[in-house]
Enzyme design. Structure first.
Site, short mmCIF file in Angstrom:
data_model
loop_
_atom_site.label_atom_id
_atom_site.label_comp_id
_atom_site.label_asym_id
_atom_site.label_seq_id
_atom_site.Cartn_x
_atom_site.Cartn_y
_atom_site.Cartn_z
N LEU A 122 -37.97 -73.58 -75.80
CA LEU A 122 -38.89 -72.97 -76.83
C LEU A 122 -40.29 -73.06 -76.41
O LEU A 122 -40.85 -73.88 -75.62
CB LEU A 122 -39.04 -73.95 -78.12
N ASP A 123 -40.86 -71.88 -76.50
CA ASP A 123 -42.36 -71.81 -76.17
C ASP A 123 -43.24 -73.10 -76.81
O ASP A 123 -42.98 -73.56 -77.78
CB ASP A 123 -43.09 -70.60 -76.62
N PRO A 124 -44.35 -73.24 -75.98
CA PRO A 124 -45.35 -74.42 -76.37
C PRO A 124 -45.55 -74.59 -77.86
O PRO A 124 -45.60 -75.68 -78.67
CB PRO A 124 -46.33 -74.41 -75.50
#
Length: 282
Positions: free
Chosen positions: A42-44
Site C-alpha cells: 500500500l502507498d504510504p
C-alpha cells in the site's frame, strides 16, 4: 506461543504516513519474530488491510496477495460533476482495462491488463466523489482515478480476498497484546490476533484432505497422487491453487491439475503440482 509468533499471521490495519516495509519491520520487533513480510503493498498515505506473516508463513504470503481487493476512496475532480455524470464515467471502467504503473511504483512502467469487478459511487460532495472499487490484485487505484479524469484524494483497503477490515488490528492492539502476555503471562489477546497458517490458508483457498502417508511423501519431495486423496472439502476448477491438509494439520499449497469433480473419479495419476510445503511443528 513462541512457536506461534514465529509462524503465523496478523491482519494489520495499516496506519497512514508509513511505508509497508517500515510498518512490517515495526510489528516484527514488537512481537519478537525472527522474520516477517507483508502481502499487497500500500502507498504510504493509504490505510487498511495489510496481512503480515512471520517465519515460514512469509512463504505463503504470495497466495494471499494474489486475491482480488476492495477499496473505499475519494476521487477529486477539477470541476463539479453530478452523480449521473460520475456514474457514467465509472461505467466505462468496469471490466478489463489497461493501466501503466505510476512513476511512484517500483515496477516496470509497461501497460498491463487488470479487471475492475465493480465501481460504485457512494456519495458526491462538490468536486469530491466517495467510491468503492472491487478490483483484481495489482490494480492501481491512483492510476484509475487519473484515467477517469480526477485525482485520488484518500484511499483505504477494506478487503483482501475474504479478509476484511473488521478483522484488522491496530499497531497499538499488537503492543497491548504482547505486553499482557510478557508482563502478565496472559496470552488471551495475542491468541485472538495471531492466525495460524493452516487457519489462514483455509480462509483463502479451497481444501483437500490427504492421507497421512501422502503427507509424509510430500515432505520427502513426492507429488500428490490420486490414492493419497482422502476427501475434497470444497469444489474447485483445474488450475486453481488449493490448500492441502491431513485430518490434523496443514501440509502445504498445490496447483490442481484437474477439477475436483475429475479428481473424485480418479484412481491413479498425479492430481496436483506442489507449490509450497509448510514445515510441520517440531
Amino acid at each position: 506461543m513462541e512457536y506461534a509468533i514465529n509462524d503465523g499471521f496478523i491482519i494489520l490495519d495499516k496506519p497512514p504516513k508509513m511505508i509497508c516495509h517500515e510498518v512490517t519491520s515495526w510489528v516484527k520487533k514488537i512481537v519478537g519474530a525472527k522474520k516477517a513480510g507483508h502481502a499487497g503493498t500500500l502507498d504510504p498515505d493509504v490505510t487498511g488491510v495489510l496481512p503480515i506473516g512471520f517465519g515460514p508463513s512469509t512463504k505463503l504470503l504470495p497466495f494471499i496477495a494474489g486475491k482480488r481487493k476492495v477499496y473505499v476512496g475519494i476521487a477529486y475532480f477539477k470541476k463539479e460533476k453530478t452523480k449521473k455524470e460520475i456514474e457514467e464515467i465509472f461505467s466505462k471502467f468496469i471490466g478489463e482495462i489497461e493501466q501503466t504503473p505510476p512513476k511512484e511504483s517500483a515496477v516496470a512502467k509497461i501497460k498491463r491488463k487488470r479487471r475492475i469487478y465493480g465501481l460504485k459511487l457512494l456519495e458526491v460532495e462538490a468536486k469530491r466523489a466517495l467510491f468503492c472499487a472491487d478490483v483484481e490484485a495489482g490494480t492501481y487505484i491512483r492510476v484509475l482515478c487519473r484515467d477517469m479524469g480526477g485525482e485520488m484524494a484518500e484511499l483505504r483497503r477494506i478487503k483482501v480476498g475474504e479478509i476484511t477490515e473488521k478483522e484488522a488490528v491496530r499497531v497499538q492492539d499488537v503492543i497491548d497484546a504482547m505486553w499482557l502476555w510478557r508482563e502478565k503471562n496472559d496470552d488471551s489477546l495475542i491468541k485472538k490476533i495471531l492466525i495460524p497458517p493452516g487457519e489462514m490458508m483455509a480462509r483463502v483457498m479451497k481444501r483437500i484432505i490427504i492421507k497421512e502417508g501422502a503427507a509424509k511423501a510430500l515432505l520427502s519431495g513426492a507429488q500428490l497422487m490420486a490414492p493419497g486423496v482422502e476427501k475434497i472439502q470444497e469444489e474447485f476448477e483445474k488450475g486453481e491453487n488449493i490448500a492441502l491438509y491431513t485430518k490434523d494439520s496443514f501440509v502445504g499449497v498445490a496447483k490442481a491439475l484437474y477439477s475436483s469433480h475429475e479428481i473424485k473419479n480418479m484412481k491413479r495419476g498425479q492430481v496436483a503440482k506442489t507449490l509450497r510445503i509448510h514445515p510441520p511443528k517440531k
